[in-house]
Design a protein around this motif. Structure first.
Motif, short mmCIF file in Angstrom:
data_model
loop_
_atom_site.label_atom_id
_atom_site.label_comp_id
_atom_site.label_asym_id
_atom_site.label_seq_id
_atom_site.Cartn_x
_atom_site.Cartn_y
_atom_site.Cartn_z
N VAL A 15 0.92 -1.34 -0.16
CA VAL A 15 0.11 0.29 -0.01
C VAL A 15 1.07 1.15 0.04
O VAL A 15 1.52 1.53 1.23
CB VAL A 15 -0.98 -0.03 1.16
N PRO A 16 1.13 1.88 -1.20
CA PRO A 16 1.94 2.98 -1.27
C PRO A 16 1.28 4.23 -0.25
O PRO A 16 -0.01 4.39 -0.35
CB PRO A 16 1.71 3.47 -2.63
N ASN A 17 1.91 4.81 0.62
CA ASN A 17 1.24 5.73 1.55
C ASN A 17 2.11 6.77 1.58
O ASN A 17 3.41 7.11 0.87
CB ASN A 17 1.28 5.03 3.09
N ARG A 18 1.42 8.02 1.96
CA ARG A 18 2.15 9.36 2.14
C ARG A 18 2.69 9.79 0.64
O ARG A 18 3.57 10.60 0.60
CB ARG A 18 3.26 9.42 3.00
N VAL A 19 1.75 9.56 -0.24
CA VAL A 19 1.89 9.94 -1.72
C VAL A 19 1.63 11.41 -1.91
O VAL A 19 0.28 11.81 -1.62
CB VAL A 19 1.35 9.04 -2.74
N LYS A 20 2.25 12.25 -2.12
CA LYS A 20 2.02 13.73 -2.41
C LYS A 20 1.39 14.03 -3.94
O LYS A 20 1.91 13.68 -4.80
CB LYS A 20 3.15 14.66 -2.13
N ALA A 21 0.18 14.60 -3.66
CA ALA A 21 -0.36 14.77 -5.06
C ALA A 21 0.23 15.84 -5.87
O ALA A 21 0.21 15.99 -7.08
CB ALA A 21 -1.78 15.58 -4.56
N THR A 22 1.10 17.00 -5.32
CA THR A 22 1.76 17.90 -5.93
C THR A 22 3.13 17.70 -6.62
O THR A 22 3.94 18.35 -7.03
CB THR A 22 2.12 19.24 -5.11
N VAL A 23 3.44 16.38 -6.25
CA VAL A 23 5.03 16.00 -6.73
C VAL A 23 4.91 14.93 -7.82
O VAL A 23 4.01 14.14 -7.85
CB VAL A 23 5.81 15.26 -5.34
N LEU A 38 6.33 -9.04 -6.42
CA LEU A 38 6.30 -9.71 -4.97
C LEU A 38 4.60 -9.74 -4.64
O LEU A 38 4.29 -10.63 -3.83
CB LEU A 38 7.00 -8.70 -4.08
N GLY A 39 3.90 -8.74 -5.11
CA GLY A 39 2.52 -9.00 -4.55
C GLY A 39 1.61 -7.75 -5.34
O GLY A 39 2.17 -7.11 -6.29
N LYS A 40 0.70 -7.78 -4.79
CA LYS A 40 -0.62 -6.59 -5.27
C LYS A 40 -0.08 -5.01 -4.73
O LYS A 40 0.31 -5.29 -3.76
CB LYS A 40 -1.85 -7.03 -4.60
N VAL A 41 -0.19 -4.25 -5.58
CA VAL A 41 -0.18 -2.99 -5.36
C VAL A 41 -1.36 -2.18 -5.22
O VAL A 41 -1.92 -2.22 -6.32
CB VAL A 41 1.17 -2.15 -6.41
N THR A 42 -1.62 -1.79 -4.26
CA THR A 42 -2.98 -1.05 -4.28
C THR A 42 -2.94 0.44 -4.65
O THR A 42 -1.86 0.95 -5.06
CB THR A 42 -3.50 -0.89 -3.01
N THR A 43 -4.02 1.11 -4.71
CA THR A 43 -4.51 2.41 -4.80
C THR A 43 -3.46 3.33 -3.69
O THR A 43 -3.58 2.68 -2.54
CB THR A 43 -5.77 2.94 -4.51
N PRO A 44 -2.90 4.36 -3.98
CA PRO A 44 -2.02 5.15 -2.89
C PRO A 44 -2.82 5.76 -1.99
O PRO A 44 -3.69 6.13 -2.36
CB PRO A 44 -1.05 5.62 -3.67
N LEU A 45 -2.16 5.64 -0.88
CA LEU A 45 -2.91 6.64 0.28
C LEU A 45 -2.28 8.04 0.14
O LEU A 45 -1.02 8.20 0.22
CB LEU A 45 -2.80 6.22 1.66
N PRO A 46 -2.91 9.13 -0.11
CA PRO A 46 -2.39 10.41 -0.05
C PRO A 46 -1.64 10.83 1.03
O PRO A 46 -2.04 10.38 2.28
CB PRO A 46 -3.62 11.26 -0.35
#
Length: 81
Positions: A15-23, A38-46
């Protein structure tokens, strides 16, 4: 990698997290491709201030849509079979 040594069939989700919308992440697609091996990649958490208010007792209602987008596919695929 440790989980795979213990149980080779264990499902892994990233679970990608702390993804900045402006970067603009130049390497994000490549990283996601490698993690998908390695596994499933989900929608990132902003990256939102609301996540600092999460506790073991309560999840703020403002972040529920983001959390559900990331974790609902995991739940459906691995838990609610």
């Amino acid at each position: 990698m440790v989980l795979r040594k213990i149980n080779a069939k264990v499902p892994i989700a990233y679970v990608p997290n702390r993804v900045k919308a402006t970067v603009k992440y130049e390497t994000r697609n490549e990283v996601d491709e490698q993690l998908a091996k390695l596994g499933k990649v989900t929608t990132p958490l902003p990256d939102r201030i609301d996540f600092q208010r999460v506790s073991t007792f309560q999840t703020p209602l403002a972040i529920l849509p983001a959390v559900l987008n990331a974790f609902e596919p995991i739940f459906k695929q691995y838990i609610d079979e």
